[in-house]
Design a protein around this motif. Structure first.
Motif: not given
Length: 317
Positions: A204-207, A247-248, A237-242, A211-219
């Protein structure tokens, strides 16, 4: 910014370079209305989302306004600009995955989202590489300007699209394919070195920020696209999901890379009640990675992500 732009376009440019503007405007109109007419300067006509631009066959004075989208591929093609934009993070000049040595001698023309038109004008560029977020009309009054597009309908990593497009603008298509071939050879070598772990290991990769996390997006984000190219079991990643930090657990894979946006010390994560209880932390298989290396959308950045994957994963037991 609007006042500066008005001043430049209504006063400085017409007075100082009226012959240049007349020629540029004449060429632009001629190309659009009469495609068969040849411009007075030999050039390559490039289509983009704002129309078309007559680009000199061998531009010598290039200004690149996006560190990731056009400066990165420009440097990867072995071409040095005369001007570039940068961002300031914690008092440090950041130009994506491009090193300061790569732009030594070039002029910083401002922030990537607000370049200085005055500084660009003074440089007298013969080509400006921009994106759709830059003021195309104002820039094209200074020099031929090409907006590097992002075609989301194309199932290809953004860093590959950008490299090929910038290469097309400059007539360096063969060089771009060489750069991509080297990258893909590295990918194949990484797969061989990883062996059976390639299918067994989930990554997994997260930003992380505030206090929030999200994942890099494909393309879009090179870090996600490189992981996909490697064939690793990469949690998408789920598109646009922060999500909030609560939820870690969703990212509790075998290996976790944390893109440390706030540059928190390692102790912050080790002592955090939610991070510290993850199995990936208990197994010591989490890695804080540099913002400059992983928050990237360019081919140079993609290779640096691959450097880190080799460093951290190939040697795992």
């Amino acid at each position: 910014m609007k006042k500066q732009a008005y001043f430049i376009t209504k006063l400085v440019l017409p007075l100082a370079f009226s012959p240049f503007l007349t020629t540029a405007c004449h060429q632009s109109v001629s190309q659009k209305s009469h495609p068969s007419l040849k411009p007075s300067v030999e050039c390559r006509v490039i289509q983009h989302e704002f129309g078309q631009t007559c680009v000199p066959l061998k531009p010598k004075r290039i200004v690149a306004l996006s560190p990731d989208r056009n400066l990165d591929p420009l440097i990867a093609l072995g071409i040095k600009p005369i001007g570039y934009t940068a961002d300031n993070v914690g008092g440090k000049e950041i130009i994506g995955s491009v090193s300061l040595d790569d732009v030594k001698g070039a002029t910083n023309v401002g922030k990537s989202d607000q370049p200085s038109l005055e500084k660009i004008f003074v440089l007298k560029p013969d080509l400006i590489l921009a994106t759709k977020y830059h003021p195309y009309k104002l820039l094209s009054a200074i020099a031929p300007t090409v907006s590097v597009p992002h075609d989301e309908s194309v199932n290809e990593a953004l860093f590959k699209q950008d490299l090929r497009y910038v290469a097309k603008v400059l007539g360096e298509e063969a060089k771009a394919e060489e750069v991509l071939s080297r990258y893909h050879r590295r990918i194949e070598d990484f797969k061989k070195r990883l062996g059976n772990q390639l299918e067994q290991m989930e990554v997994s990769v997260i930003y992380y920020s505030a206090g929030y996390v999200y994942m890099p997006m494909k393309n879009g984000d090179a870090s996600a696209d490189v992981l996909i190219d490697t064939g690793l079991r990469y949690r998408r990643a789920v598109p646009g999901k922060t999500s909030s930090i609560e939820t870690i657990e969703d990212y509790n894979t075998d290996v976790l890379f944390i893109i440390n946006l706030e540059r928190k010390p390692l102790s912050f994560f080790l002592q955090h009640p939610l991070f510290s209880r993850l199995k990936v932390f208990q197994n010591n298989r989490f890695y804080l990675v540099d913002l400059e290396r992983w928050d990237t959308r360019g081919i140079l950045g993609a290779n640096k992500v691959l450097d880190d994957l080799e460093k951290y994963l190939v040697s795992l037991p």
